[in-house]
Write a protein that holds these residues in place. Structure first.
Motif: not given
Ligand SMILES: [Zn+2]
Length: 172
Positions: A18-30, A81-94
């Motif tokens: 909950l304290r990590i912001d992965e600005c380019h996403g994660s290879i562990h999610r599809l 333009y197809g990157w789903v950014e919701e998960r990262r947006a949540l990390q950035a907000a935290r």
């Protein structure tokens, strides 16, 4: 922790997810290639068989469970333009929420190069906005420029080990 790494090693090393912001996403999610929805799912179920000699995937490509299109890693690529950014947006907000509570932070920037300067820009914004200072650890590009702080032209492990030893000596 703000990182452009997509490998999940900070989580594996024990950092609070909950304290990590992965600005380019994660290879562990599809995610869906289309994408048909913002849904992400764990990549752990993907066990691709590869013909090592021919460098080819054996068997079907991973598929979106919602629409059947090809699945892809939830990693931000170039002109993506197809990157789903919701998960990262949540990390950035935290991350922003935490930073808003911090005064005069010391930003330790490690190995962030100039080619893809996302991490450097973030470090600069934090220093300027919150009145902090920068410790830039980089064997080739350590100059902090106009930022208040210092550059250490050395590798990450040796520098962090040395800082840790100095702090330990002061506390003893
Ligand atoms: Zn889909």
């Amino acid at each position: 922790m703000f990182t452009s790494n997509v490998d999940g090693h900070f989580q594996n090393a024990g950092f609070d997810p909950l304290r990590i912001d992965e600005c380019h996403g994660s290879i562990h999610r599809l995610q869906c290639l289309v994408p048909c929805s913002p849904a992400l799912w764990p990549a752990s179920g993907l066990q691709p068989a590869v013909d090592e000699t021919r460098c080819e995937l054996l068997g079907p490509l991973p598929a979106c469970p919602h629409c059947g299109a090809v699945a892809r890693p939830n990693i931000l690529m170039f002109d993506d333009y197809g990157w789903v950014e919701e998960r990262r947006a949540l990390q950035a907000a935290r991350c922003r929420g935490w930073l808003d509570q911090v005064r005069r932070p010391v930003v330790i920037e490690i190995g962030a190069g100039l080619n893809i300067p996302t991490v450097r820009h973030f470090a600069h914004r934090v220093v300027l906005r919150h009145g902090g200072s920068l410790i830039r650890i980089n064997p080739r590009e350590a100059d902090p420029g106009s930022m208040p702080g210092i550059g250490i032209p050395a590798g990450a492990l040796e520098t962090l080990t040395a800082i840790d030893a100095l702090l330990g000596r002061k506390q003893a």
